[in-house]
Design an enzyme around this catalytic site. Structure first.
Site, PDB file in Angstrom:
ATOM      1  N   TYR A  23      69.072  14.214  67.218  1.00  0.00           N
ATOM      2  CA  TYR A  23      68.471  12.878  67.212  1.00  0.00           C
ATOM      3  C   TYR A  23      69.425  11.753  67.587  1.00  0.00           C
ATOM      4  CZ  TYR A  23      64.890  15.494  64.762  1.00  0.00           C
ATOM      5  OH  TYR A  23      63.936  16.421  64.430  1.00  0.00           O
ATOM      6  N   ASN A  75      56.212   6.759  66.778  1.00  0.00           N
ATOM      7  CA  ASN A  75      56.916   8.029  66.690  1.00  0.00           C
ATOM      8  C   ASN A  75      56.426   8.665  65.396  1.00  0.00           C
ATOM      9  OD1 ASN A  75      58.575  10.204  66.297  1.00  0.00           O
ATOM     10  ND2 ASN A  75      60.460   9.145  66.870  1.00  0.00           N
ATOM     11  N   HIS A 101      59.017  10.273  71.102  1.00  0.00           N
ATOM     12  CA  HIS A 101      59.863  11.236  70.391  1.00  0.00           C
ATOM     13  C   HIS A 101      61.283  11.136  70.921  1.00  0.00           C
ATOM     14  CE1 HIS A 101      56.485  13.120  68.429  1.00  0.00           C
ATOM     15  NE2 HIS A 101      55.857  13.106  69.606  1.00  0.00           N
ATOM     16  N   LEU A 102      62.235  11.187  70.016  1.00  0.00           N
ATOM     17  CA  LEU A 102      63.644  11.164  70.401  1.00  0.00           C
ATOM     18  C   LEU A 102      64.020  12.437  71.148  1.00  0.00           C
ATOM     19  CD1 LEU A 102      64.755   9.851  66.961  1.00  0.00           C
ATOM     20  CD2 LEU A 102      65.246   8.649  69.084  1.00  0.00           C
ATOM     21  N   ARG A 112      56.545  22.935  67.010  1.00  0.00           N
ATOM     22  CA  ARG A 112      56.631  21.526  67.411  1.00  0.00           C
ATOM     23  C   ARG A 112      55.937  21.241  68.751  1.00  0.00           C
ATOM     24  NH1 ARG A 112      60.316  19.098  63.915  1.00  0.00           N
ATOM     25  NH2 ARG A 112      61.884  20.519  63.071  1.00  0.00           N
TER      26      ARG A 112
END
Length: 148
Positions: A23, A75, A101-102, A112
């Protein structure tokens, strides 16, 4: 001038220290400050909210319909893969939104890969670290200018 809303989901309050290899080291406060400055420079207002509680995010989305919000940037973090409540709230208020999203969820664990929001979002920006937020805001600003 448009009123924009930036929502951050669970664990994003830990940015800068949580899994920096995934991240990055930029904090949420740094992201928010940069985006507020950019929105203001473009003549818009940006409100930011982070919550680890799904119901808080849902309630803020509901309030957006009444407070003049023109666009939502979100997010959803882990709620991306689990939250029908966020999906229903976003659909219920009928405001345009962009999903952020990062990391690139499609390059991560299989669980995911599915988003409950992506198919309803105006766009999805992911995989560019903290720049994902900046890119999303630039896209929203451009969209607002086209609509003006």
């Amino acid at each position: 001038m448009a009123h924009l809303l930036l929502l951050h989901g669970p664990n994003l309050n830990l940015l800068g220290t949580r899994e920096p290899e995934v991240y990055g080291r930029t904090t949420l406060a740094q992201i928010d400050a940069a985006l507020v400055d950019r929105a203001q420079a473009a003549g818009h207002a940006l409100d930011c909210l982070q919550s680890n509680a799904e119901h808080v995010l849902v309630e803020r989305i509901h309030a957006a319909r009444e407070d003049g919000t023109a666009y939502i940037l979100i997010n959803p973090a882990a709620f991306t893969h689990t939250s029908l409540a966020l999906r229903d709230a976003l659909l219920g208020v009928g405001l345009p939104f962009v999903e952020i999203h990062l990391s690139n969820p499609h390059a991560r664990e299989p669980f995911r890969h599915h988003s409950y929001l992506s198919d309803k979002a105006d766009g999805v920006i992911c995989g560019f670290g903290a720049d994902s937020y900046r890119l999303a805001l630039e896209a929203v600003i451009a969209r607002l200018e086209c609509d003006a």
